[in-house]
Enzyme design. Structure first.
Site, PDB file in Angstrom:
ATOM      1  N   ARG A  98     -10.743 -11.763  31.886  1.00  0.00           N
ATOM      2  CA  ARG A  98     -12.030 -12.452  31.700  1.00  0.00           C
ATOM      3  C   ARG A  98     -12.387 -12.524  30.221  1.00  0.00           C
ATOM      4  NH1 ARG A  98     -17.004 -10.153  32.270  1.00  0.00           N
ATOM      5  NH2 ARG A  98     -16.302  -8.671  33.838  1.00  0.00           N
ATOM      6  N   TYR A 155     -24.103 -36.702  32.634  1.00  0.00           N
ATOM      7  CA  TYR A 155     -23.361 -36.372  33.851  1.00  0.00           C
ATOM      8  C   TYR A 155     -24.311 -35.762  34.901  1.00  0.00           C
ATOM      9  CZ  TYR A 155     -20.055 -34.016  36.894  1.00  0.00           C
ATOM     10  OH  TYR A 155     -19.362 -33.581  37.988  1.00  0.00           O
ATOM     11  N   ASP A 199     -20.718 -34.114  25.182  1.00  0.00           N
ATOM     12  CA  ASP A 199     -19.718 -34.162  26.247  1.00  0.00           C
ATOM     13  C   ASP A 199     -18.744 -35.278  25.875  1.00  0.00           C
ATOM     14  OD1 ASP A 199     -18.296 -34.778  28.599  1.00  0.00           O
ATOM     15  OD2 ASP A 199     -19.952 -34.144  29.885  1.00  0.00           O
ATOM     16  N   LYS A 234     -10.715 -33.772  33.814  1.00  0.00           N
ATOM     17  CA  LYS A 234     -10.526 -35.220  33.712  1.00  0.00           C
ATOM     18  C   LYS A 234      -9.243 -35.496  32.899  1.00  0.00           C
ATOM     19  CE  LYS A 234     -14.190 -34.996  36.055  1.00  0.00           C
ATOM     20  NZ  LYS A 234     -15.565 -34.982  35.573  1.00  0.00           N
TER      21      LYS A 234
HETATM   22  C1  LIG Z   1     -16.713 -34.108  35.729  1.00  0.00           C
HETATM   23  C2  LIG Z   1     -17.606 -34.124  34.564  1.00  0.00           C
HETATM   24  C3  LIG Z   1     -18.259 -32.967  34.124  1.00  0.00           C
HETATM   25  C4  LIG Z   1     -18.203 -31.676  34.893  1.00  0.00           C
HETATM   26  O1  LIG Z   1     -16.945 -31.138  34.857  1.00  0.00           O
HETATM   27  P1  LIG Z   1     -16.355 -30.182  36.047  1.00  0.00           P
HETATM   28  O2  LIG Z   1     -15.025 -29.828  35.509  1.00  0.00           O
HETATM   29  O3  LIG Z   1     -16.323 -31.016  37.284  1.00  0.00           O
HETATM   30  O4  LIG Z   1     -17.281 -29.028  36.182  1.00  0.00           O
HETATM   31  C5  LIG Z   1     -18.999 -33.041  32.964  1.00  0.00           C
HETATM   32  N1  LIG Z   1     -19.125 -34.197  32.285  1.00  0.00           N
HETATM   33  C6  LIG Z   1     -18.543 -35.330  32.681  1.00  0.00           C
HETATM   34  C7  LIG Z   1     -18.733 -36.570  31.892  1.00  0.00           C
HETATM   35  C8  LIG Z   1     -17.762 -35.336  33.838  1.00  0.00           C
HETATM   36  O5  LIG Z   1     -17.214 -36.467  34.251  1.00  0.00           O
END
Ligand SMILES: *Cc1c(COP(=O)(O)O)cnc(C)c1O
Length: 385
Positions: free
Chosen positions: A58, A111, A182, A207
């Site tokens: 961790r 998001y 993000d 992603k």
């Molecule tokens: C999917 C997504 C997230 C969240 O990510 P997870 O890995 O599903 O927790 C955050 N921002 C964007 C733009 C996303 O598409």
């Protein structure tokens, strides 16, 4: 791929690839929860902070660390930290810097689960969040004074609002506001926010970084000092640790990231232009169409939306698609489709799709790696149905 050529990207992805056991070309997975000490002295020195070595996964795991180092290199950041999901990265980063009584400014249409984190959990903690149109620099400048944090996402992941990230970061800096973005949509192949003046870069590694739809993971990149704060303040206790196996899959995914992004870009642009010409379609939401990309964004990925005219039967269209599967998420090899109507059918309040700019006649596509001609034939057949 204009600002960073393939050779540079390759060098960054290969960063920290040392010699592996058995001269293996692929790093091994340190799939272990703990690491043992050879003596009392070694254990005590580690506890005293006189030596850095893995103790418990961790805290520090070599496979996760290798992914973190590669991602930091790709983002041009001093350091990075892996998480169990994009949401673990977002919540740990935001909560490391925001306290009760603070105000956060966020661009609108972030998001959906980030929005729900703000609206449900942060509000409960008396942290207020105000939303601005990130394309409106005057509105951003007005909202920033007194804020603790400016949370960005560009382009946004449904209506694809794209911002001048460097200009917004400069505004925030002028007001002494910490910035986070993000960067899941563009990836460091097309946008490197640290070089644009942003403090912290967040990814849902689920992603494009993973790219094969087989990992849920997240990462935050930034200065050593800011990452150290996250590492000390929230991460150990919220515990959203990236698993060694997921880090290993991400290291594999990163090796093809530039090539995949080029293919997603070319095919999504071809499909966006094609669908924009169709009489059934009222508008296309793709940052690569229209007036050019904002400064700092050097290319476009495979995720965009379009909006049908009112008379079109969206359920019939999506049911007729064969290559585009109905499914959330994006960034993998496969093409996906989400009808706005199903998102809007969720509950109201923080679950309402209206908060994300979604309309009932809109459809979000993720263009995978099946080839533009095949995908256009699929869309064409579904439109005929
Ligand atoms: C999917 C997504 C997230 C969240 O990510 P997870 O890995 O599903 O927790 C955050 N921002 C964007 C733009 C996303 O598409």
């Amino acid at each position: 791929m204009t600002d960073m050529e393939g050779a540079d990207l390759f060098r960054l992805i290969a960063a920290h690839d040392g010699a592996h056991a058995f001269d293996a070309v692929v790093p091994p997975i340190a799939q272990t929860s703990l690491f043992t000490f050879s003596s009392f002295a070694e254990m005590e020195e580690t506890y005293l902070g006189q030596r850095t070595r893995p103790v418990y996964s961790r805290g520090l795991n070599p496979t996760v660390r290798l992914f973190e180092e590669k991602l930091a290199a790709l983002e041009g950041a001093e350091d990075a930290m892996g998480f169990a999901s994009g949401m673990a990265a977002i919540s740990s980063a935001v909560l490391a810097f925001a306290s009760p009584g603070d105000r956060i400014v966020a661009v609108r249409h972030v998001y959906p689960d980030a929005y729900r984190l703000f609206e449900i959990l942060l509000k409960r903690m008396r942290i207020d969040v105000t939303y601005v149109d990130g394309r409106d620099e005057e509105a951003v400048a007005k909202a920033l004074p007194g804020a603790k944090l400016f949370y960005m996402e560009s382009p946004t992941s449904w209506v694809m609002e794209a911002h001048d990230v460097g200009a917004l970061a400069a505004l925030a800096k002028r007001h002494g506001v910490l910035t986070m973005i993000d960067n899941s949509w563009a990836t460091p192949v097309f946008q490197r926010p640290i070089s644009l003046g942003v403090d912290l870069v967040i990814h849902s590694a689920s992603k494009y970084l993973g790219g094969h739809s087989d990992v849920v993971a997240g990462v935050v990149a930034g200065s050593k000092a800011l990452i150290r704060e996250i590492r000390a303040e929230t991460y150990p206790y919220l515990g959203g640790k990236m698993s060694p196996f997921d880090a290993w899959l991400l290291i594999r995914g990163l090796r093809t990231l530039p090539i995949r992004m080029k293919a997603h870009e070319a095919d999504a642009l071809a499909i966006a232009r094609w669908i924009g010409e169709r009489p059934e379609v009222a508008s296309v939401q793709h940052p690569g169409l229209g007036n050019g990309l904002p400064p700092g964004l050097s290319g476009t990925s495979g995720l965009f939306s379009f909006t049908f005219h009112d008379e079109i039967d969206v359920p019939r269209f999506v049911d007729a698609l064969k290559l585009f599967k109905l499914g959330v998420s994006w960034g993998g090899h496969e093409s996906l489709c989400v009808p706005g109507q199903v998102v809007l059918s969720q509950n109201q309040g923080p679950n309402s799709g209206h908060a994300f700019g979604i309309s009932a006649k809109s459809v979000r596509l993720h263009v995978g790696l099946e080839g533009a001609a095949n995908l256009i034939a699929d869309l064409d057949a579904a439109l005929a149905a």
